[in-house]
Design a protein around this motif. Structure first.
Motif, PDB file in Angstrom:
ATOM      1  N   MET A 199       0.780  -1.197   0.000  1.00 53.12           N
ATOM      2  CA  MET A 199       0.000   0.000   0.000  1.00 53.12           C
ATOM      3  C   MET A 199       0.830   1.273   0.000  1.00 53.12           C
ATOM      4  N   PHE A 200       1.746   1.325   0.921  1.00 58.60           N
ATOM      5  CA  PHE A 200       2.588   2.513   1.008  1.00 58.60           C
ATOM      6  C   PHE A 200       3.860   2.304   0.200  1.00 58.60           C
ATOM      7  N   VAL A 201       4.260   3.348  -0.552  1.00 55.64           N
ATOM      8  CA  VAL A 201       5.472   3.282  -1.359  1.00 55.64           C
ATOM      9  C   VAL A 201       6.615   3.843  -0.534  1.00 55.64           C
ATOM     10  N   SER A 202       7.674   3.132  -0.516  1.00 52.91           N
ATOM     11  CA  SER A 202       8.828   3.553   0.266  1.00 52.91           C
ATOM     12  C   SER A 202       9.569   4.661  -0.468  1.00 52.91           C
ATOM     13  N   PRO A 203      10.067   5.704   0.223  1.00 55.25           N
ATOM     14  CA  PRO A 203      10.813   6.777  -0.421  1.00 55.25           C
ATOM     15  C   PRO A 203      12.174   6.329  -0.948  1.00 55.25           C
ATOM     16  N   ALA A 204      12.586   5.132  -0.655  1.00 55.46           N
ATOM     17  CA  ALA A 204      13.882   4.645  -1.106  1.00 55.46           C
ATOM     18  C   ALA A 204      13.913   4.471  -2.623  1.00 55.46           C
ATOM     19  N   TYR A 205      12.787   4.325  -3.280  1.00 53.74           N
ATOM     20  CA  TYR A 205      12.755   4.135  -4.725  1.00 53.74           C
ATOM     21  C   TYR A 205      13.063   5.419  -5.501  1.00 53.74           C
ATOM     22  N   ALA A 206      12.946   6.538  -4.871  1.00 53.77           N
ATOM     23  CA  ALA A 206      13.138   7.819  -5.542  1.00 53.77           C
ATOM     24  C   ALA A 206      14.549   8.365  -5.372  1.00 53.77           C
ATOM     25  N   GLN A 207      15.502   7.530  -5.045  1.00 52.36           N
ATOM     26  CA  GLN A 207      16.859   8.005  -4.828  1.00 52.36           C
ATOM     27  C   GLN A 207      17.528   8.358  -6.157  1.00 52.36           C
ATOM     28  N   ASP A 208      18.492   9.279  -6.055  1.00 53.24           N
ATOM     29  CA  ASP A 208      19.248   9.728  -7.226  1.00 53.24           C
ATOM     30  C   ASP A 208      20.213   8.632  -7.672  1.00 53.24           C
ATOM     31  N   ALA A 209      20.490   8.577  -8.970  1.00 55.61           N
ATOM     32  CA  ALA A 209      21.394   7.566  -9.516  1.00 55.61           C
ATOM     33  C   ALA A 209      22.857   7.905  -9.227  1.00 55.61           C
ATOM     34  N   GLY A 210      23.153   9.121  -8.827  1.00 59.05           N
ATOM     35  CA  GLY A 210      24.515   9.508  -8.484  1.00 59.05           C
ATOM     36  C   GLY A 210      25.241  10.147  -9.656  1.00 59.05           C
ATOM     37  N   ALA A 211      26.557  10.308  -9.511  1.00 56.39           N
ATOM     38  CA  ALA A 211      27.375  10.969 -10.520  1.00 56.39           C
ATOM     39  C   ALA A 211      27.466  10.147 -11.801  1.00 56.39           C
ATOM     40  N   GLY A 212      27.415   8.855 -11.734  1.00 58.26           N
ATOM     41  CA  GLY A 212      27.476   8.010 -12.920  1.00 58.26           C
ATOM     42  C   GLY A 212      26.297   8.250 -13.843  1.00 58.26           C
ATOM     43  N   GLY A 213      25.156   8.560 -13.307  1.00 59.43           N
ATOM     44  CA  GLY A 213      23.968   8.832 -14.113  1.00 59.43           C
ATOM     45  C   GLY A 213      24.080  10.128 -14.882  1.00 59.43           C
ATOM     46  N   ALA A 214      24.737  11.115 -14.301  1.00 55.03           N
ATOM     47  CA  ALA A 214      24.917  12.395 -14.983  1.00 55.03           C
ATOM     48  C   ALA A 214      25.836  12.228 -16.194  1.00 55.03           C
ATOM     49  N   LEU A 215      26.883  11.443 -16.037  1.00 51.18           N
ATOM     50  CA  LEU A 215      27.807  11.209 -17.136  1.00 51.18           C
ATOM     51  C   LEU A 215      27.128  10.443 -18.269  1.00 51.18           C
ATOM     52  N   VAL A 216      26.316   9.488 -17.918  1.00 50.04           N
ATOM     53  CA  VAL A 216      25.602   8.695 -18.922  1.00 50.04           C
ATOM     54  C   VAL A 216      24.591   9.560 -19.669  1.00 50.04           C
ATOM     55  N   SER A 217      23.997  10.533 -19.010  1.00 51.79           N
ATOM     56  CA  SER A 217      23.024  11.395 -19.682  1.00 51.79           C
ATOM     57  C   SER A 217      23.702  12.424 -20.601  1.00 51.79           C
ATOM     58  N   ILE A 218      24.946  12.791 -20.327  1.00 53.18           N
ATOM     59  CA  ILE A 218      25.674  13.749 -21.159  1.00 53.18           C
ATOM     60  C   ILE A 218      26.390  13.055 -22.319  1.00 53.18           C
TER      61      ILE A 218
END
Length: 106
Positions: free
Chosen positions: A1-20
């Motif tokens: 029922m309740f969604v844990s806030p842990a799923y909304a965590q940032d991917a970190g610095a590696g995600g920024a590099l992959v997006s650029i």
């Protein structure tokens, strides 16, 4: 029922590099396919214009064919289109040199 806030965590610095990374790849492709060949062509044209001498057969950007009769220092050349018909042309409007004269032997 309740969604844990842990799923909304940032991917970190590696995600920024992959997006650029796609933008970097697109720029690299544009450089090697468009920018670099154009710069090479401009360099070759500049060398051709600087090597113009009296007696060279040239074609202007306007399609006129003639023989160089005088090379001036102010970026102009004098081209003879037919006997007695001479025009002043800006050096950088020369599109190609059809025949070069041999350098004078010393």
């Amino acid at each position: 029922m309740f969604v844990s806030p842990a799923y909304a965590q940032d991917a970190g610095a590696g995600g920024a590099l992959v997006s650029i990374l796609p933008f970097i790849l697109i720029f690299a492709i544009m450089y090697f396919l468009l920018i670099r060949p154009q710069q090479k062509k401009m360099k070759e044209h500049r060398a051709m214009v600087e090597a113009l001498r009296r007696g060279d057969q040239v074609i202007t950007a306007g399609g006129l064919v003639g023989k160089v009769t005088k090379v001036k220092e102010d970026g102009e050349i004098e081209v003879e289109l037919s006997e007695g018909v001479r025009v002043r042309v800006i050096k950088h409007t020369i599109q190609s040199v059809t025949s070069k004269t041999e350098p004078a032997k010393e």
